[in-house]
Design an enzyme around this catalytic site. Sequence first.
Site, short mmCIF file in Angstrom:
data_model
loop_
_atom_site.label_atom_id
_atom_site.label_comp_id
_atom_site.label_asym_id
_atom_site.label_seq_id
_atom_site.Cartn_x
_atom_site.Cartn_y
_atom_site.Cartn_z
N VAL A 89 0.86 -1.19 0.00
CA VAL A 89 0.00 0.00 0.00
C VAL A 89 0.89 1.23 0.00
CG1 VAL A 89 -1.63 1.38 1.34
CG2 VAL A 89 -1.97 -1.08 1.13
N ASN A 163 3.89 7.57 2.12
CA ASN A 163 4.60 8.52 1.26
C ASN A 163 3.93 9.89 1.19
OD1 ASN A 163 6.34 9.27 -1.26
ND2 ASN A 163 4.22 9.42 -1.97
N SER A 216 15.17 15.60 4.54
CA SER A 216 16.36 16.25 5.09
C SER A 216 15.95 17.39 6.01
CB SER A 216 17.24 16.77 3.95
OG SER A 216 16.52 17.66 3.11
N TYR A 228 6.55 22.63 8.00
CA TYR A 228 6.90 21.42 7.25
C TYR A 228 8.03 20.68 7.94
CZ TYR A 228 8.61 18.46 3.46
OH TYR A 228 9.01 17.38 2.72
N LYS A 232 8.08 16.83 9.65
CA LYS A 232 9.02 15.79 9.25
C LYS A 232 9.93 15.37 10.40
CE LYS A 232 7.73 15.24 4.99
NZ LYS A 232 7.21 13.93 4.51
#
Length: 265
Positions: A89, A163, A216, A228, A232
């Site tokens: 998936v 993802n 990164s 953002y 992450k």
Amino acid sequence: MWKIESFLLSKLFLCIALCTAYVAFSSAMMEPGLWLLSRPIVPLNRTSTVFGLTIVAIGLSALSSWLSKLTLNNFTSDDSWDWSQEIVVVTGASSGIGAEIVRLLAELSIKTFILDPVPPDNSVLKNGSVHYYKVDITKPKEVSAAAREIQVKFSSPTVLINNAGVGLAKNLLDENETERRHLMNVNLLSQFTTVQEFLPAMIEKNHGHIVTMASSASYISSPQIVSYAASKAALVGFHEGLGIELVKRYNAKKIRTTLVFAPLL
């Protein structure tokens, strides 16, 4: 005979060996070496001495890599992987990195399911191994419905690639609450939802793989990507905590977890 006159070289080789030993073993193993570092500098005048220290450093580095690999695999192996039977998936796979992942899986005829609110290119769906579900992963009910349908019609997925992600190129003070919450929901909170839906079946079989797409920016932020980068960075803790729980709470040592640091993303 080759002769090295630099007094500092002996310390350099010893420091390299000690650093490698620290990674491979523990700080306790370094005590003899630290004692040597405190001694007066002795020149390396023999080729055999330099060669010996080099071999030791290389050997310790190789041992460290081997132990790291064992640790990442929970000191166990899993020979049950059969890609003709595995089900993958991928969220947010209608474009970008996700679409490329699906393309590569399709080339190998691996059964793959795309969860995305936007349909993929029709050419992708022509491959019989690729299936698409229109799902907004920020809505748990939609994720749950898709998960149930996949499990009933096919089987329980054995690989989950989280993802999906969105960006927000604004200064922190220029963001609004709606934008920020949407970013956090897609980049971070949706991964809790998908894992809660697909992981139980993996735990039951002690077989599976969870892939987390970080960036990164998880470690290096810059102006206009504060939210953002924060989303992450949180994925690092999510990944590490999930891996520990699989081993310590669910005894599912054969389920692998991978954290991908995509550059420039």
